[in-house]
Motif scaffolding. Structure first.
Motif, PDB file in Angstrom:
ATOM      1  N   LYS A  49      60.161 -19.766  42.863  1.00  0.00           N
ATOM      2  CA  LYS A  49      58.908 -18.731  43.129  1.00  0.00           C
ATOM      3  C   LYS A  49      58.078 -19.664  44.509  1.00  0.00           C
ATOM      4  CE  LYS A  49      56.550 -14.581  42.990  1.00  0.00           C
ATOM      5  NZ  LYS A  49      55.524 -14.196  41.519  1.00  0.00           N
ATOM      6  N   VAL A  50      58.311 -19.394  45.452  1.00  0.00           N
ATOM      7  CA  VAL A  50      57.463 -20.446  46.545  1.00  0.00           C
ATOM      8  C   VAL A  50      56.153 -18.686  47.335  1.00  0.00           C
ATOM      9  CG1 VAL A  50      59.224 -21.193  48.081  1.00  0.00           C
ATOM     10  CG2 VAL A  50      58.704 -18.918  48.752  1.00  0.00           C
TER      11      VAL A  50
ATOM     12  N   PRO B   5      69.343 -24.531  52.522  1.00  0.00           N
ATOM     13  CA  PRO B   5      69.151 -24.346  53.118  1.00  0.00           C
ATOM     14  C   PRO B   5      67.790 -22.848  52.951  1.00  0.00           C
ATOM     15  CG  PRO B   5      70.636 -24.299  54.048  1.00  0.00           C
ATOM     16  CD  PRO B   5      70.480 -25.258  52.691  1.00  0.00           C
ATOM     17  N   GLY B   6      66.407 -22.637  53.516  1.00  0.00           N
ATOM     18  CA  GLY B   6      66.251 -21.297  53.988  1.00  0.00           C
ATOM     19  C   GLY B   6      65.104 -21.134  52.680  1.00  0.00           C
ATOM     20  N   ILE B   7      65.014 -19.441  52.234  1.00  0.00           N
ATOM     21  CA  ILE B   7      63.749 -18.387  51.729  1.00  0.00           C
ATOM     22  C   ILE B   7      64.675 -17.999  51.411  1.00  0.00           C
ATOM     23  CG2 ILE B   7      62.102 -17.776  51.091  1.00  0.00           C
ATOM     24  CD1 ILE B   7      61.452 -20.773  51.448  1.00  0.00           C
ATOM     25  N   TYR B   8      64.960 -17.641  49.872  1.00  0.00           N
ATOM     26  CA  TYR B   8      65.455 -16.038  49.228  1.00  0.00           C
ATOM     27  C   TYR B   8      65.272 -15.372  49.321  1.00  0.00           C
ATOM     28  CZ  TYR B   8      69.634 -19.177  49.715  1.00  0.00           C
ATOM     29  OH  TYR B   8      70.031 -20.981  51.268  1.00  0.00           O
TER      30      TYR B   8
ATOM     31  N   ASP C  11      55.940 -14.200  35.082  1.00  0.00           N
ATOM     32  CA  ASP C  11      55.594 -13.919  36.587  1.00  0.00           C
ATOM     33  C   ASP C  11      56.819 -14.298  37.518  1.00  0.00           C
ATOM     34  OD1 ASP C  11      56.274 -16.704  36.394  1.00  0.00           O
ATOM     35  OD2 ASP C  11      54.783 -17.710  36.961  1.00  0.00           O
ATOM     36  N   ASN C  12      58.105 -14.674  36.730  1.00  0.00           N
ATOM     37  CA  ASN C  12      59.576 -14.514  37.970  1.00  0.00           C
ATOM     38  C   ASN C  12      59.681 -15.811  38.729  1.00  0.00           C
ATOM     39  OD1 ASN C  12      60.605 -11.767  36.359  1.00  0.00           O
ATOM     40  ND2 ASN C  12      59.349 -11.260  38.188  1.00  0.00           N
ATOM     41  N   SER C  13      58.741 -16.926  38.350  1.00  0.00           N
ATOM     42  CA  SER C  13      58.332 -17.805  38.880  1.00  0.00           C
ATOM     43  C   SER C  13      59.744 -18.983  38.705  1.00  0.00           C
ATOM     44  CB  SER C  13      56.697 -18.701  38.686  1.00  0.00           C
ATOM     45  OG  SER C  13      56.724 -19.348  37.663  1.00  0.00           O
TER      46      SER C  13
ATOM     47  N   TYR D  46      62.406 -16.839  46.775  1.00  0.00           N
ATOM     48  CA  TYR D  46      62.030 -18.779  45.989  1.00  0.00           C
ATOM     49  C   TYR D  46      63.386 -19.507  47.314  1.00  0.00           C
ATOM     50  CZ  TYR D  46      61.672 -14.924  42.446  1.00  0.00           C
ATOM     51  OH  TYR D  46      61.124 -14.577  41.439  1.00  0.00           O
ATOM     52  N   LYS D  47      63.003 -20.423  47.254  1.00  0.00           N
ATOM     53  CA  LYS D  47      64.271 -22.120  47.138  1.00  0.00           C
ATOM     54  C   LYS D  47      65.278 -22.202  45.916  1.00  0.00           C
ATOM     55  CE  LYS D  47      60.167 -24.421  49.743  1.00  0.00           C
ATOM     56  NZ  LYS D  47      59.621 -25.224  50.154  1.00  0.00           N
ATOM     57  N   ILE D  48      65.787 -22.256  46.783  1.00  0.00           N
ATOM     58  CA  ILE D  48      67.015 -22.457  45.387  1.00  0.00           C
ATOM     59  C   ILE D  48      67.906 -23.955  45.864  1.00  0.00           C
ATOM     60  CG2 ILE D  48      69.105 -21.583  44.661  1.00  0.00           C
ATOM     61  CD1 ILE D  48      68.280 -18.971  46.113  1.00  0.00           C
ATOM     62  N   GLU D  49      68.516 -24.702  44.447  1.00  0.00           N
ATOM     63  CA  GLU D  49      68.903 -25.999  44.759  1.00  0.00           C
ATOM     64  C   GLU D  49      69.704 -25.999  43.414  1.00  0.00           C
ATOM     65  OE1 GLU D  49      65.042 -28.419  44.567  1.00  0.00           O
ATOM     66  OE2 GLU D  49      65.214 -27.730  42.883  1.00  0.00           O
ATOM     67  N   LEU D  50      70.769 -26.344  44.291  1.00  0.00           N
ATOM     68  CA  LEU D  50      72.033 -26.253  43.661  1.00  0.00           C
ATOM     69  C   LEU D  50      71.479 -27.978  42.819  1.00  0.00           C
ATOM     70  CD1 LEU D  50      75.456 -25.324  45.488  1.00  0.00           C
ATOM     71  CD2 LEU D  50      74.211 -23.880  43.378  1.00  0.00           C
TER      72      LEU D  50
END
Length: 91
Positions: A90-91, A67-70, A25-27, A51-55
């Motif tokens: 995934k959001v 920050p933000g949605i990608y 589901d690419n989640s 997506y929400k992204i974290e380092l």
């Protein structure tokens, strides 16, 4: 590595590529760079997904939310440190 293990529990792995992901589901995507210290990474995210992204710094055991949605084609600037990971949910 303990932090990386905790972030990847309950997710299917495909070690033929440098990504731990949920292909059904690419989640979820988790990219681990080990000894490499990239200045940035570019990704082509799946169509119709955001997506929400974290380092994740697995050495310092910290997680930084970007920050933000990608979506679509993106570039993520990296801190040029070893043992970093990128987690996309995934959001």
């Amino acid at each position: 590595m303990a932090l990386l293990k905790l972030t990847s529990e309950n997710h299917e792995a495909n070690w033929d590529v440098p990504c731990l992901c949920r292909e059904d589901d690419n989640s979820y995507f988790l990219y681990y760079f080990g000894f490499f210290k990239p200045a940035f990474r570019t990704y082509e995210l799946p169509d119709n997904c955001t997506y929400k992204i974290e380092l994740i710094d697995t050495w310092s055991m910290t997680i930084e939310k970007l920050p933000g949605i990608y979506s679509g084609r993106i570039r993520i600037d990296m801190p040029e440190k070893q043992y970093m990971a990128i987690r996309m949910r995934k959001v």
